[in-house]
Structure formats: structure tokens, C-alpha cells
Design a protein around this motif. Structure first.
Motif, mmCIF file in Angstrom:
data_model
loop_
_atom_site.group_PDB
_atom_site.id
_atom_site.type_symbol
_atom_site.label_atom_id
_atom_site.label_comp_id
_atom_site.label_asym_id
_atom_site.label_seq_id
_atom_site.Cartn_x
_atom_site.Cartn_y
_atom_site.Cartn_z
ATOM 1 N N GLU A 148 57.369 16.605 -68.988
ATOM 2 C CA GLU A 148 56.132 17.049 -68.346
ATOM 3 C C GLU A 148 55.491 15.889 -67.584
ATOM 4 O O GLU A 148 55.042 16.046 -66.444
ATOM 5 C CB GLU A 148 55.172 17.589 -69.413
ATOM 6 C CG GLU A 148 53.928 18.220 -68.832
ATOM 7 C CD GLU A 148 53.027 18.807 -69.918
ATOM 8 O OE1 GLU A 148 51.863 19.028 -69.649
ATOM 9 O OE2 GLU A 148 53.519 19.018 -71.048
ATOM 10 N N LEU A 149 55.473 14.719 -68.208
ATOM 11 C CA LEU A 149 54.896 13.532 -67.566
ATOM 12 C C LEU A 149 55.674 13.177 -66.300
ATOM 13 O O LEU A 149 55.083 12.873 -65.255
ATOM 14 C CB LEU A 149 54.900 12.354 -68.540
ATOM 15 C CG LEU A 149 54.387 11.034 -67.994
ATOM 16 C CD1 LEU A 149 52.928 11.152 -67.577
ATOM 17 C CD2 LEU A 149 54.549 9.917 -69.024
ATOM 18 N N ALA A 150 57.008 13.247 -66.401
ATOM 19 C CA ALA A 150 57.831 12.930 -65.225
ATOM 20 C C ALA A 150 57.545 13.915 -64.095
ATOM 21 O O ALA A 150 57.475 13.530 -62.924
ATOM 22 C CB ALA A 150 59.311 12.968 -65.601
ATOM 23 N N GLY A 151 57.337 15.200 -64.456
ATOM 24 C CA GLY A 151 57.026 16.208 -63.450
ATOM 25 C C GLY A 151 55.698 15.920 -62.773
ATOM 26 O O GLY A 151 55.572 16.041 -61.552
ATOM 27 N N VAL A 152 54.702 15.531 -63.574
ATOM 28 C CA VAL A 152 53.379 15.222 -63.029
ATOM 29 C C VAL A 152 53.468 14.004 -62.104
ATOM 30 O O VAL A 152 52.886 13.986 -61.015
ATOM 31 C CB VAL A 152 52.369 14.963 -64.169
ATOM 32 C CG1 VAL A 152 51.077 14.375 -63.632
ATOM 33 C CG2 VAL A 152 52.087 16.262 -64.912
ATOM 34 N N GLN A 153 54.221 12.978 -62.525
ATOM 35 C CA GLN A 153 54.360 11.773 -61.700
ATOM 36 C C GLN A 153 55.051 12.096 -60.373
ATOM 37 O O GLN A 153 54.666 11.584 -59.325
ATOM 38 C CB GLN A 153 55.135 10.701 -62.463
ATOM 39 C CG GLN A 153 54.327 10.092 -63.609
ATOM 40 C CD GLN A 153 55.143 9.177 -64.481
ATOM 41 O OE1 GLN A 153 56.358 9.329 -64.591
ATOM 42 N NE2 GLN A 153 54.481 8.237 -65.126
ATOM 43 N N LEU A 154 56.064 12.966 -60.465
ATOM 44 C CA LEU A 154 56.772 13.374 -59.250
ATOM 45 C C LEU A 154 55.839 14.133 -58.313
ATOM 46 O O LEU A 154 55.841 13.921 -57.096
ATOM 47 C CB LEU A 154 57.975 14.241 -59.642
ATOM 48 C CG LEU A 154 58.992 14.535 -58.554
ATOM 49 C CD1 LEU A 154 59.631 13.246 -58.062
ATOM 50 C CD2 LEU A 154 60.049 15.495 -59.063
ATOM 51 N N GLU A 155 55.024 15.008 -58.885
ATOM 52 C CA GLU A 155 54.088 15.793 -58.083
ATOM 53 C C GLU A 155 53.064 14.873 -57.412
ATOM 54 O O GLU A 155 52.739 15.046 -56.230
ATOM 55 C CB GLU A 155 53.388 16.813 -58.975
ATOM 56 C CG GLU A 155 52.521 17.786 -58.209
ATOM 57 C CD GLU A 155 51.862 18.787 -59.118
ATOM 58 O OE1 GLU A 155 52.448 19.132 -60.163
ATOM 59 O OE2 GLU A 155 50.747 19.219 -58.797
ATOM 60 N N LEU A 156 52.571 13.897 -58.172
ATOM 61 C CA LEU A 156 51.600 12.951 -57.602
ATOM 62 C C LEU A 156 52.224 12.138 -56.469
ATOM 63 O O LEU A 156 51.594 11.919 -55.427
ATOM 64 C CB LEU A 156 51.084 12.005 -58.693
ATOM 65 C CG LEU A 156 50.058 12.600 -59.651
ATOM 66 C CD1 LEU A 156 49.721 11.605 -60.741
ATOM 67 C CD2 LEU A 156 48.789 13.014 -58.904
ATOM 68 N N ALA A 157 53.482 11.718 -56.689
ATOM 69 C CA ALA A 157 54.166 10.956 -55.643
ATOM 70 C C ALA A 157 54.332 11.806 -54.395
ATOM 71 O O ALA A 157 54.147 11.342 -53.266
ATOM 72 C CB ALA A 157 55.528 10.484 -56.153
#
Length: 199
Positions: free
Chosen positions: A136-145
Motif C-alpha cells: 500500500e505504501l509503495a502504491g501511495v509513493q508511486l501515485e505521489l511520484a
């Protein structure tokens, strides 16, 4: 109605000095699990996990040493697996170090064969929970990027073509729809093209 039987697990055992792995191995076999291998130390854990792909790693230690924790941390980074650790040392810094190294469940002072199944299930459940959080964290970081790229691409369009912010966004969205790509992917291409032209 009887509860469902616990899943069959393929287990790798590591004897880190406590010398109780024989009891653990016998209990695992009696409970219907498979013991893939028993390591005398953690130095070969990476190699064996890569080859055998266990469902669970059990480490039996008096007090987990620095080398053991370093090997577990490397394993957690490269091929994460649920790790259950039995230890005699319950000092808070040691427990924290073990958890940081990827240990899913740390059991102090007491290997009770009748509780092994339950403790294994806790270790596996906690591992799955942590993995879901990491994903979930990786998904959020990807979305922010992706959002940052979109903002940057909008800025380029505004600067280079004199568009308003809304018009720049609509242009990006239209490009994404025409190419069946995500907004972030189109933004990335636009940024790369701008960098190429400026180099």
C-alpha cells in the motif's frame, strides 16, 4: 462445525545456538508440516531460501547475534519470508533489532510444542499484514511520484505554449486518452522530450 485445519507449511529451521531445533523439527513433522532443512547457522540462509522457497523460517537462538540479524535483514530485503524466532533473551533492544531485521514473531523463554502451531500462524499472519502495508505504501509513493510528474509536465506546457493550468491539464489528459496511457506516463514522456530538446 470444526475450525479449518491449519495450512501445511514448508519450514526452514536455523539453529542459532539454543539447540532446540530437534524438538521443533519433531513437533513440525508430527503436526503435518515439512522440514526442508536445518542450518547450523544463519550464514547460508539466503542460499537455502532461494533454492527451497520455504513458507516459514524458524530461528532458535539463545540471543540472536549481529551476524544472524544481518543475514535475516538481507533476506527480508531480497526474498521476504515469515520469520519466527524463539529466544531466551527478552531485552528490549534485542527484540527491536530482531523486528527491524524482519522477524515476524519473537517468542521469549519458552518453546511449548503445543503452542507451536498457533505461534506459526501468528508469524505468517503478521508477515502478510506487513506485506500488505508495504504494498500500500509503495502504491501511495508511486501515485505521489506520478502527481509530481503531472504537475511538472503541466508547468512545461504552461511555460512553453502559454497555456493556463486548466488548459495544460486538459492537453495532458487528451494525450493520455489518445495514446491509451496514464496521465503519469504521458507526463513522463513530455518531460523526457523537453529534456532532450534542451540538452
Amino acid at each position: 462445525m470444526n475450525p479449518p485445519a491449519p495450512p501445511f507449511l514448508r519450514v526452514l529451521l536455523v539453529d542459532d545456538g539454543a539447540h532446540r531445533v530437534r524438538l521443533i523439527a519433531e513437533t513440525l513433522v508430527r503436526q503435518g508440516h515439512e522440514v526442508l532443512a536445518v542450518l547450523d547457522e544463519a550464514t547460508r540462509i539466503h542460499e537455502v531460501v532461494q533454492r527451497q522457497r520455504p513458507d516459514l523460517v524458524i530461528v532458535d537462538a539463545e540471543a540472536p547475534g549481529r551476524d544472524t540479524l544481518e543475514h535475516l535483514a538481507t533476506l527480508h530485503e531480497e526474498m521476504p519470508r515469515p520469520v519466527l524466532m524463539f529466544a531466551e533473551c527478552g531485552a528490549a533492544p534485542t527484540v527491536r533489532a530482531a523486528l527491524r531485521a524482519g522477524v515476524s514473531a519473537y517468542v521469549v523463554a519458552g518453546l511449548q510444542p503445543e503452542r507451536l502451531e498457533a505461534v506459526m500462524q501468528v508469524a505468517c499472519a503478521r508477515f502478510e499484514q506487513e506485506r500488505a502495508l508495504r504494498d500500500e505504501l509503495a502504491g501511495v509513493q508511486l501515485e505521489l511520484a506520478g502527481r509530481k510528474q503531472i504537475e511538472r509536465a503541466k508547468g512545461l506546457l504552461m511555460q512553453e505554449q502559454g497555456l493556463s493550468e486548466d488548459a495544460a491539464y486538459r492537453r495532458l489528459r487528451r494525450l493520455a486518452m489518445d495514446r491509451s496511457e496514464t496521465l503519469a506516463a504521458v507526463a513522463q514522456r513530455l518531460i523526457e522530450a523537453a529534456q532532450l530538446l534542451r540538452s
